[in-house]
Design an enzyme around this catalytic site. Structure first.
Site, mmCIF file in Angstrom:
data_model
loop_
_atom_site.group_PDB
_atom_site.id
_atom_site.type_symbol
_atom_site.label_atom_id
_atom_site.label_comp_id
_atom_site.label_asym_id
_atom_site.label_seq_id
_atom_site.Cartn_x
_atom_site.Cartn_y
_atom_site.Cartn_z
ATOM 1 C CD GLU A 155 13.308 -9.646 -8.581
ATOM 2 O OE1 GLU A 155 12.122 -9.365 -8.326
ATOM 3 O OE2 GLU A 155 14.186 -9.786 -7.725
ATOM 4 N N GLY A 290 1.841 -11.286 -9.237
ATOM 5 C CA GLY A 290 1.746 -10.867 -7.830
ATOM 6 C C GLY A 290 2.018 -9.385 -7.793
ATOM 7 C CB ALA A 291 3.070 -6.992 -5.848
ATOM 8 C CD GLU A 293 11.217 -6.418 -5.437
ATOM 9 O OE1 GLU A 293 10.128 -6.988 -5.653
ATOM 10 O OE2 GLU A 293 12.307 -7.000 -5.471
ATOM 11 C CG ASN A 294 9.581 -2.367 -10.593
ATOM 12 O OD1 ASN A 294 10.503 -3.098 -10.895
ATOM 13 N ND2 ASN A 294 8.313 -2.615 -10.918
ATOM 14 C CG HIS A 324 6.982 -9.130 0.193
ATOM 15 N ND1 HIS A 324 7.530 -10.286 0.706
ATOM 16 C CD2 HIS A 324 7.565 -8.962 -1.017
ATOM 17 C CE1 HIS A 324 8.388 -10.787 -0.157
ATOM 18 N NE2 HIS A 324 8.434 -9.997 -1.223
ATOM 19 C CD GLU A 325 6.124 -6.648 -3.647
ATOM 20 O OE1 GLU A 325 7.267 -6.381 -4.054
ATOM 21 O OE2 GLU A 325 5.658 -7.807 -3.632
ATOM 22 C CG HIS A 328 11.437 -6.391 -1.895
ATOM 23 N ND1 HIS A 328 12.553 -7.190 -1.773
ATOM 24 C CD2 HIS A 328 10.416 -7.212 -2.254
ATOM 25 C CE1 HIS A 328 12.200 -8.449 -2.049
ATOM 26 N NE2 HIS A 328 10.922 -8.491 -2.327
ATOM 27 C CD GLU A 347 11.785 -11.694 -3.326
ATOM 28 O OE1 GLU A 347 10.936 -11.463 -2.455
ATOM 29 O OE2 GLU A 347 11.851 -11.059 -4.390
#
Ligand SMILES: [Zn+2]
Length: 843
Positions: A155, A290-291, A293-294, A324-325, A328, A347
């Site tokens: 991404e 950051g992180a 979300e795969n 958050h992840e 997603h 997002e």
């Protein structure tokens, strides 16, 4: 809006008298930003050969694709790859070599079939090699704890850097990934491993199960000498969860077992179904933004993942990021925005739902403050030259990555909260469940979400939401309170908007009444006596403006209400000042009552008013304004309040009244700064306290140390230079001419000084004569200069900006320059509406 592929025949058939007749061929015209609609992928088989010890990689991809129109070529995304042998096979017996066309598109290449082929299925097989040198984009490698590791970040538009592909989120297909890696390494991807075989005595081949429908940007890979920590089987579907950390770090990964089960449980309860995953590996990346979300392979910046679970800020931050992840996995991964213009669908929902889980799990110290600050950040982004609707056009390949901002995250988050407040928690949850169910495993657009909302509620609600998605800025609701006869609030939304309004009112106890407000709406407030009334009970995404006298009577009334209201009250007054609808005399009365109150939330509300006035203060009024602020900032010392609030207040004091500290404190702070400089460690906040007394000498010392500093610390040093006063503006600008300093470092303090009202004019005066050289050095980052000059607020300066920058800026920068000039005009207009500030301060 897909660009159409144009085939242009340019070579004429007329033969040359002297040479052979040239073969007829079509010259391709690149399709622009989007792939054409005449082909789509069905499935990928991706094989990568990876060795973290080496700086390059190789791979082969077999793409099953559907050709929908007769054609002799196919366009694919590919960026920074060296493309090798390529072949195709089609319907029985057809196939051949795929020839790379010389015409290059924007991060795209065309492959020629060598003949015209009819619609149907084909398999495209392409070999390629690439480099691992773009940190945190595509495939990249990092060294940590004595080993090399490879990670991926697809991404937004970086999957095309590790395989040729149809790199748009609308194309969701199964991906089968196979990795050849050193035998001693661990290889991970989105799905569980299905087989491993030795290739030779050095290498092994690891195969993974095919994914479900997955857009290219979510394909993920991690390879290296990882230590794998088993967490167990979590969630309703008993999902196997592991943590992959750098060798030797497994004992520091306890936060996952401590916190992840509750996060998964909360999300699964909300959505009403198990996490849509086959397995989950949580992977530590030594340095990540950051992180990410795969699905099945969530990557985290190592400091977010490794640490002591009993340290509360660390544990709370992990809960926020993990929620958050994992949100997603539904919003973005299961239901994917069809195109980057609807990034908010991914997002915004993840931010909103992540925050909801964070609150439910008790990971927020001060929920009222958090709610108010999220609204404040969203509104700040949606005001002035950065303002934007949730749905935004994408014009260039850089746009998707640039749109991961406060609009996509915070604005969408607060808009969703606003509708949840209006519809009620359960009704809103059911809308989201219906949306997820309708588009599971597929793509969606804003229109799809609005359609689900319309079906579950009504036309008016859906229309209101749609206005929010398409509008720039914060809607304004005018309110009048009627106390004779039935007690009610009469509300009107400006500019043809309809807005979900929640009025708070207070008789014996605090209550709220929510209505959709359009042209005219009467909201009854059921109390025996006409109660104190508040226009924005839930910190919704709108500003209120009382047309009659503010009915909350006094600031003391306000202290009794939910704390978020005290912050929101200040933000709404600040917006009136910004709109030019509150004269200085009234603004100062409001500001003074809030700053002088004993309530830290009210003081924080006052900070917004002070900043709004500060932006309008010109050089002639600056000294009187600073003196007034220095007198009234005692409430900004943040004593005896919770940590986040204290930090907010302290920051505000440093920004608004950096010279309000006593001599003793300044002296002590100077000693601390001296120690910092010796140990090559600097605190921007401490420097702000002593910047004025330190003057040129301190500036020069920090600038010298900045040259020696490395990495993040170097950035801190340059940021510290940005907090000095107007006297040091020429010194900051001089850094831009120092060729030994990288331009993005040298630009940091100048940008900050140009944006600060107290230093903007002095900085502009120093910058003006050297603009041609600075524009040249900034090159593609010139947008940052154009955005920063939008902070100026003076007629002469406006003319100078137009005159000097117009000829220096390329066409691509012209819209940004126009936005900056509009922002200056807006500021000048608001200042004239504010009127006599000096007079108001003298009272
Ligand atoms: Zn996200």
């Amino acid at each position: 809006m897909a660009s159409r592929l144009l085939l242009v025949a340019v070579v004429a058939c007329s033969a040359s008298e002297r040479g052979p007749r040239p073969a007829e061929r079509h010259v391709l015209v690149a399709p622009g930003l989007r792939l054409p609609d005449d082909a789509a992928p069905i499935a990928y088989d991706l094989h990568l050969d990876l060795d973290p010890e080496k700086p390059t990689f190789s791979g082969t991809v077999a793409i099953r694709a559907k050709i929908t129109k007769p054609t002799d070529h196919v366009w694919l995304h590919a960026d920074e790859l060296v493309l090798g042998a390529a072949t195709w096979t089609g319907a029985a017996g057809t196939g051949g070599t795929l020839a790379l066309d010389p015409v290059e598109g924007d991060e795209m290449r065309a492959f020629r079939f060598g003949k015209r082929i009819e619609p149907g299925e084909v398999t495209l097989t392409i070999a390629f090699t690439g480099a691992l040198d773009h940190d945190q984009e595509g495939l990249f490698r990092q060294r940590a704890h004595g080993g090399w590791y490879i990670f991926s970040q697809g991404e937004s538009v970086f999957a095309r850097r590790f395989t040729p592909c149809f790199d748009e989120p609308r194309f969701k297909t199964p991906w089968r990934v196979t990795l050849t890696v050193p035998s001693s390494d661990v290889a991970l991807s989105n799905m569980p491993e299905t087989a491993t075989r030795d290739v030779d005595d050095q290498r092994k081949e690891v195969s993974f199960a095919a994914t479900g429908p997955l857009p290219s940007y979510l394909v993920a890979i991690a390879v290296g000498p990882f230590e794998l920590v088993e967490v167990g089987k979590l969630g309703k579907a008993k999902l196997p969860v592991r943590v992959a950390v750098q060798r030797g770090e497994g004992k520091r990964a306890g936060i996952v077992a401590a916190k992840l089960p509750a996060v998964i449980d909360a999300l699964e309860r909300y959505v009403g179904e198990p996490l849509p995953l086959a397995k989950l590996d949580v992977v530590a990346v030594p340095h990540l933004f950051g992180a990410m979300e795969n699905p099945g392979l969530i990557t985290f910046d190592e400091p977010m993942l490794l640490g002591e679970p009993r340290v509360k800020p660390f544990a709370n931050n992990f809960v926020l990021v993990a929620a958050h992840e994992l949100a997603h996995q539904w919003f973005g991964n299961s239901v994917t925005p069809a195109w980057w213009d609807d990034l908010w669908l991914s997002e915004g929902f993840a931010s909103w739902l992540g925050a909801k889980v964070e609150v439910e799990l008790g990971a927020v110290d001060d929920v009222e403050l958090r709610v108010a600050l999220t609204r404040r950040e969203a509104i700040a982004a949606d005001t002035g030259s950065s303002a934007a609707p949730l749905r935004r056009p994408m014009l260039h390949n850089a746009d998707p990555d640039n749109s991961f901002d406060e609009i996509a995250y915070q604005k969408a988050h607060v808009v969703l909260s606003t509708f949840e407040s209006y519809l009620g928690e359960e009704a809103f949850r059911d809308v989201l469940r219906a949306y997820l169910k309708a588009h599971a495993g597929a793509i969606a657009t804003t229109a799809d979400f609005v359609a689900v909302l319309r079906k579950a509620t009504n036309d008016a609600t859906a229309t209101s939401f749609d206005q929010y998605v398409r509008s720039t800025g914060v809607p304004v609701v005018e309110l009048r309170r009627q106390c004779d006869g039935d007690h009610k609030v009469i509300a009107h939304a400006r500019d043809g908007r309809t807005v979900p309004v929640c009025i708070g009112y207070d008789g014996k106890r605090y209550e709220e009444a929510c209505r959709l407000v359009g042209e005219h709406e009467e909201i009854p407030v059921f109390q025996a006596t006409c109660p104190p009334t508040y226009g924005n009970g839930r910190a919704g995404y709108y500003h209120t403006m009382w047309i009659s006298d503010a009915p909350h009577g006094s600031v003391r009334d306000l202290t009794l209400k939910p704390a978020r209201l005290r912050v929101v009250a200040g933000d709404d007054v600040a917006a009136r000042i910004d709109r030019g609808e509150l004269p200085a005399a009234d603004a100062i009365v409001e500001l003074r009552s809030m700053l002088d109150s004993k309530d830290p939330y009210l003081v924080l509300g006052g900070v917004a008013i002070a900043h709004a006035i500060d932006r309008l203060v010109g050089e002639p009024d600056r000294a009187a304004w600073s003196a007034w602020l220095n007198k009234h900032v005692q409430g900004l010392n943040g004593e005896n309040v919770k940590s986040e609030l204290a930090e907010q207040l302290a920051t505000a004091r440093l920004e608004l009244a950096p010279n309000s500290f006593g001599l003793g404190l300044v002296k002590d702070t100077m000693m601390a700064v001296e120690r910092d400089l010796t140990s090559m460690d600097v605190s921007v906040m401490l420097v702000a306290v002593v910047a004025t007394s330190g003057g040129d000498k301190l500036f020069a010392r920090i600038a010298d140390r900045a040259k020696e500093a490395q990495g993040d610390m170097r950035e801190e040093f340059y940021e510290a230079l940005g907090v000095f006063g107007p006297a040091q503006a020429p010194l900051a600008v001089a850094l831009l001419g120092d060729a030994s300093i990288e331009i993005d470092q040298a630009w940091t303090p100048v940008e900050h000084m140009l944006e600060r009202p107290a230093t903007r004019s002095a900085t502009w005066r120093a910058l003006k004569p050297v603009l041609p050289a600075v524009v040249k050095r900034l090159d593609s980052d010139v947008d940052e200069l154009l955005a920063a000059v939008g902070s100026l607020c003076d007629k002469t300066e406006r003319a100078e900006v137009a005159q000097t920058l117009q000829p220096l800026v390329a066409d691509a920068g012209k819209p940004q320059l126009a936005r900056a000039l509009a922002a200056i005009d807006h500021c000048i207009a608001s200042r004239s509406k504010l009127g006599d500030l000096a007079g108001a301060l003298a009272h």
